[in-house]
Scaffold this active site. Structure first.
Site, PDB file in Angstrom:
ATOM      1  N   HIS A 187       0.848  -1.194   0.000  1.00  0.00           N
ATOM      2  CA  HIS A 187       0.000   0.000   0.000  1.00  0.00           C
ATOM      3  C   HIS A 187       0.884   1.244   0.000  1.00  0.00           C
ATOM      4  CE1 HIS A 187       0.970  -0.540   4.264  1.00  0.00           C
ATOM      5  NE2 HIS A 187       0.885   0.777   4.335  1.00  0.00           N
TER       6      HIS A 187
ATOM      7  N   HIS B 123       5.650   6.535  -1.052  1.00  0.00           N
ATOM      8  CA  HIS B 123       6.405   5.321  -1.343  1.00  0.00           C
ATOM      9  C   HIS B 123       5.561   4.102  -0.987  1.00  0.00           C
ATOM     10  CE1 HIS B 123       7.089   5.802   2.987  1.00  0.00           C
ATOM     11  NE2 HIS B 123       7.249   4.489   3.001  1.00  0.00           N
TER      12      HIS B 123
END
Length: 179
Positions: free
Chosen positions: A37, A121
């Protein structure tokens, strides 16, 4: 108590690409597909009532879908010791706008302002304190690139920590729509 965060789930082709690069290294715990995620905001521990307020506040967010691609990799450290390998994403503008709107909605229900800078990220591995050299792994990940994808929703997740790492459960899903 509930340990919550807000995130985007990368589409299946992007997750397949990430999982395909995983492997190797001593002292690395690679994330599974179900763990991949892009965190927009970590909230932390809250009680049941505040969790309900958070879920409602997130439902009031109006933002367009976000488009991003995988690009490069890097390391995060804790007290100067690398502990996380991440896949980079670009561009940051749409993600930053969404993260800001999430932060504003959360402040209205008493969640403190995030003190860390937002670095979009996707975490791909956790490094133990005794991890071996990872220069070859970092070199392999540094050339990471993908086609852009557009994500039209974000989610509220609950994190449960265990001996095998964190387990994430989607609590709510929120649409993103062009205004």
């Amino acid at each position: 108590m509930h340990r919550l965060f807000v995130a985007l789930r990368p589409p299946p082709p992007m997750r397949v690409q990430l999982v395909g690069l995983m492997g190797g290294g001593s002292g690395l715990r690679w994330q599974g597909d179900e763990q991949l995620h892009l965190t927009l905001r970590f909230i932390g521990e809250v009680d049941h009532h505040q969790a309900e307020d958070i879920a409602a506040a997130l439902g009031s967010i109006h933002a367009p879908p976000v488009t991003f691609a995988l690009r490069g990799a890097g390391l995060l450290d804790r007290r100067g010791v690398p502990d996380t390998l991440w896949a980079g994403v670009t561009p940051h503008d749409g993600l930053r706008l969404l993260a800001e709107r999430i932060g504003q909605a959360l402040r209205r229900v008493g969640v403190p302002i995030e003190s860390r800078a937002f670095l979009p990220h996707i975490t791909v591995a956790r490094l133990s304190r005794h991890a071996g050299p990872i220069d070859d792994i970092l070199a392999r990940w540094s050339s990471l690139a993908s086609s852009p994808v557009t994500v039209a929703h974000f989610g509220l997740y609950e994190s449960s920590l265990g001996g095998e790492g964190a387990r994430y459960e989607a609590i709510a899903r929120y649409p993103l729509a062009s205004t």
